[in-house]
Scaffold this motif. Sequence first.
Motif, PDB file in Angstrom:
ATOM      1  N   THR A   1       0.571  -1.695   0.253  1.00 52.35           N
ATOM      2  CA  THR A   1       0.154  -0.438   0.143  1.00 52.35           C
ATOM      3  C   THR A   1       0.733   1.390  -0.224  1.00 52.35           C
ATOM      4  OG1 THR A   1      -1.626  -1.285   1.352  1.00 52.35           O
ATOM      5  CG2 THR A   1      -2.044   0.981   1.090  1.00 52.35           C
ATOM      6  N   GLY A   2       1.618   1.075   0.728  1.00 57.42           N
ATOM      7  CA  GLY A   2       3.180   2.273   1.231  1.00 57.42           C
ATOM      8  C   GLY A   2       3.735   2.580  -0.666  1.00 57.42           C
ATOM      9  N   SER A   3       4.130   0.981  -1.391  1.00 58.92           N
ATOM     10  CA  SER A   3       4.220   2.043  -2.713  1.00 58.92           C
ATOM     11  C   SER A   3       3.035   2.417  -3.048  1.00 58.92           C
ATOM     12  CB  SER A   3       4.679   0.615  -3.311  1.00 58.92           C
ATOM     13  OG  SER A   3       5.576  -0.161  -3.059  1.00 58.92           O
ATOM     14  N   ALA A   4       2.192   2.057  -3.411  1.00 60.46           N
ATOM     15  CA  ALA A   4       0.901   2.657  -4.067  1.00 60.46           C
ATOM     16  C   ALA A   4       0.955   4.048  -3.682  1.00 60.46           C
ATOM     17  CB  ALA A   4      -0.615   1.985  -3.945  1.00 60.46           C
ATOM     18  N   ILE A   5       0.724   4.121  -2.787  1.00 62.05           N
ATOM     19  CA  ILE A   5       0.502   5.571  -2.415  1.00 62.05           C
ATOM     20  C   ILE A   5       1.666   6.350  -3.210  1.00 62.05           C
ATOM     21  CG2 ILE A   5       0.564   7.050  -0.359  1.00 62.05           C
ATOM     22  CD1 ILE A   5      -1.950   5.452  -0.745  1.00 62.05           C
ATOM     23  N   ILE A   6       3.548   6.088  -2.382  1.00 61.02           N
ATOM     24  CA  ILE A   6       4.113   6.896  -3.679  1.00 61.02           C
ATOM     25  C   ILE A   6       3.776   7.255  -5.106  1.00 61.02           C
ATOM     26  CG2 ILE A   6       6.076   6.563  -3.912  1.00 61.02           C
ATOM     27  CD1 ILE A   6       5.971   7.094  -0.626  1.00 61.02           C
ATOM     28  N   ALA A   7       3.236   6.099  -5.292  1.00 55.70           N
ATOM     29  CA  ALA A   7       3.215   6.076  -6.575  1.00 55.70           C
ATOM     30  C   ALA A   7       2.283   7.391  -7.401  1.00 55.70           C
ATOM     31  CB  ALA A   7       3.120   4.420  -7.233  1.00 55.70           C
ATOM     32  N   LEU A   8       1.180   7.280  -6.270  1.00 55.83           N
ATOM     33  CA  LEU A   8       0.161   8.440  -6.273  1.00 55.83           C
ATOM     34  C   LEU A   8       0.690   9.136  -6.478  1.00 55.83           C
ATOM     35  CD1 LEU A   8      -3.109   8.176  -6.611  1.00 55.83           C
ATOM     36  CD2 LEU A   8      -3.403   8.718  -4.345  1.00 55.83           C
ATOM     37  N   MET A   9       1.299   9.677  -5.025  1.00 55.94           N
ATOM     38  CA  MET A   9       1.807  11.567  -4.670  1.00 55.94           C
ATOM     39  C   MET A   9       2.596  11.699  -6.023  1.00 55.94           C
ATOM     40  SD  MET A   9       2.114  11.501  -0.642  1.00 55.94           S
ATOM     41  CE  MET A   9       2.721  10.131  -0.602  1.00 55.94           C
ATOM     42  N   ARG A  10       3.690  10.577  -6.435  1.00 55.68           N
ATOM     43  CA  ARG A  10       4.944  11.033  -7.714  1.00 55.68           C
ATOM     44  C   ARG A  10       3.543  11.503  -8.980  1.00 55.68           C
ATOM     45  NH1 ARG A  10       8.903  14.001  -8.184  1.00 55.68           N
ATOM     46  NH2 ARG A  10      10.639  12.602  -9.133  1.00 55.68           N
ATOM     47  N   ARG A  11       2.733  10.799  -8.900  1.00 57.82           N
ATOM     48  CA  ARG A  11       1.934  11.138 -10.334  1.00 57.82           C
ATOM     49  C   ARG A  11       1.383  12.534  -9.952  1.00 57.82           C
ATOM     50  NH1 ARG A  11      -3.320   9.928 -11.281  1.00 57.82           N
ATOM     51  NH2 ARG A  11      -3.667   8.627 -10.015  1.00 57.82           N
ATOM     52  N   ILE A  12       0.743  12.319  -8.789  1.00 56.35           N
ATOM     53  CA  ILE A  12      -0.541  13.983  -8.815  1.00 56.35           C
ATOM     54  C   ILE A  12       0.339  15.121  -8.694  1.00 56.35           C
ATOM     55  CG2 ILE A  12      -1.864  14.792  -6.929  1.00 56.35           C
ATOM     56  CD1 ILE A  12      -3.185  12.530  -6.472  1.00 56.35           C
ATOM     57  N   GLN A  13       2.060  15.031  -7.876  1.00 52.50           N
ATOM     58  CA  GLN A  13       2.973  16.410  -8.024  1.00 52.50           C
ATOM     59  C   GLN A  13       3.414  16.508  -9.075  1.00 52.50           C
ATOM     60  OE1 GLN A  13       6.612  15.038  -8.326  1.00 52.50           O
ATOM     61  NE2 GLN A  13       6.507  17.469  -8.643  1.00 52.50           N
ATOM     62  N   ARG A  14       3.142  15.687 -10.949  1.00 52.43           N
ATOM     63  CA  ARG A  14       3.381  15.954 -11.437  1.00 52.43           C
ATOM     64  C   ARG A  14       2.089  16.598 -11.502  1.00 52.43           C
ATOM     65  NH1 ARG A  14       7.051  10.364 -12.439  1.00 52.43           N
ATOM     66  NH2 ARG A  14       9.442  11.685 -11.912  1.00 52.43           N
TER      67      ARG A  14
END
Lengths: 473, 234
Positions: free
Chosen positions: B178-191
């Motif tokens: 879940t942590g990995s998924a959240i990081i990926a999500l944040m990275r996508r949203i940040q971009r």
Amino acid sequence: MRNLLLALRNLLRNRRRTLSTLLAIVVGTQSILLFGGYSRGIIYGTQTEFVKRSGHLQIQRKGYYLYGGGNPAAYGISDYQQIIDAVQHDPVLAPMLTVVTPTLQLGGIAGNFAAGVSRTVIGTGIDVDDQNKLQAWNDYGFPAINNGKPLSLTGTAPDAAVVGMGVARVLHLCRKLKVPDCKQEAPPDPAPPPESANAAAAPADISDLARGEPGEPAANDSAARIEVLAADTHGAPNVVSLSVVEAGNQGIKELDDVFLMMHLEEAQRLIYGRSAPQVTGIVVQLQHTGQIAPARARLRELLAASFPGQELDVLDFATINPTYGQFISFFNAIFGFIAILMGVIVLFTVSNTMNTSIVERTVEIGTLRAIGMRRRGIQMLFIYEGLVLGILGVVLGVMITLLLAAVVNHSGLSYVPPGRVDQVLYFIWLSGKQNLLFILGIAATLILLVMGSAWWPAHRAAKMEIVNALRHV
Amino acid sequence: MHPIVLKNVGKTYKLDAVDIPALIDINLEIRGNCFTVISGPSGSGKTTLLNLMGCLDRPDQGEILIAGQPVKDLSDDALSDFRARNLGFIFQNFNLLPVLTAYENVEYPLLLAQVPAKVRRDRVRSLLDAVGLSDKAGHRPGQLSGGQRQRVAIARALSPEPKVVFADEPTANLDSETGSAIIALMRRIQRDHHVSFIFSSHDPKVMLQADDSMQIRDGRIISVERGAAAEGSA
């Protein structure tokens, strides 16, 4: 609206705590309102009784209130009918009036000489029709007080009288007047009296005095008769023979033991004889108690201008009946004590609930501050919770109180109050427009108190440092 | 312009009569549109630094400029308004309001920022869609999993369209996947949203995603590693 919704949701988070807090508010509201309604019932019921007996205002000769008891005849108001006419036709006073009627107070000795007994009495001479109008006053709409029954003297002969049950007992009139709780009286003498029942039994000088007036009604064998001896305006003894039509319970034993009521003309005959009749008071009953101050001011003005020869005073019913003020002070003191006690309980309960809630929601407070809520916003959040709690608790409290009051008022429960001899119904007076302001006032005060109880914890919550709140475990 | 600049910033805590320096003479520039990670051992000052940059606390010394504006002397109310309009926060424990639904949690910062109702509605729906929780809009936090709650928290942090989002160990309470998924999500949203993210984290997965990485120890920045310049950064 959104804050209220949020407050409501937060209150529902811990339902048991919210319910116990609500219960404290409901009980507090009930206690204050129930006792308030009970004391208001007594205070306004007493006021109604006094106003029915002695009006709102009384015109008396100056000094009569303090010194007239010893010698009422010395404080008589002459030309009283002119004064009554002037009052009734005054354009300022007329719209406020319900009844203006003369009374004559007297002190004397009542004797049942056939039984060889007598006792001192305090008598009142009244205009019966006017007194019946006085008795109809019920400005507060009490259900049980005005039953429309006219005075027992209504339609009776001029020599008719009513006495207190205490008087009837002492004068051995129990059997004829059907007075309960009496000692066994001697049976009536079967032999016919030589003249009339009263005159034969009374001493000769008393009989002569009582027979002094022409047109005296014939004595009735079956009637309870008494002779009343009093000093006339010259200090000479005078007697009237009265036919007692009823012994009535006057409620208060001290009054019951001396009470005598008769027609005004008969009382005037006793005190003034063939002189011009006078009265000791002119009773003025108003539409509403709130009119006392303007009516008294106008009466004083009118009397000073139109009747300067007589030194007249205008007293209100509270002055004439000092127990009324004592009632108010007594019940206000107890009501104040109960209200403060309940207020403190509510204050601490709500404050404790808020404090617990704030401790539990410290991180939430930190979060809200972090995302941009001002300190005041945090404070208002908890004050809104207090407001919702207060409104819910007080509304529930008022509804349950009104229900309880209706149950008590219809239960027929009664008690004997201090100083009285008769049963009085428990009555919680919370109905009618007169009490709307009282209930709303108590409700608003309690809601403000609950909000105030939430204010300090809310202030404390608002003062929290964000980083400390977020660190809270 | 750098979204955040710290000049000679110091912070000292008092423990009874003892002064404990938490941050000493910090000079730092955070680049715009970057994924910046602040790492260091426990008690090194990561959270204190994040709190100062996020205007949750005030420095004892030095100056902090956010989007070119010095924030040290702003009143408490002004600072609250500033946070409401310019900054977003993601917490380790999600810190959602339990009595509000996912939709209402995301909407709340917009209410504080007095955003008009229609804009609020569109933005909340769009954000819930972006974090994949459109179907959970009516759920309260208690009805959501840890990962779903953190996604609601991300949407909430982004709802006022902040210039910078702060995340204090956002994956610490999540399982690895879940942590990995959240990081990926944040990275996508940040971009996607062109916003700066600043993390405090030990998590190697987070550090792997970082554009810029800073090491802090005993209240001092001991290293700054900057990756390829982000779009629009100085």
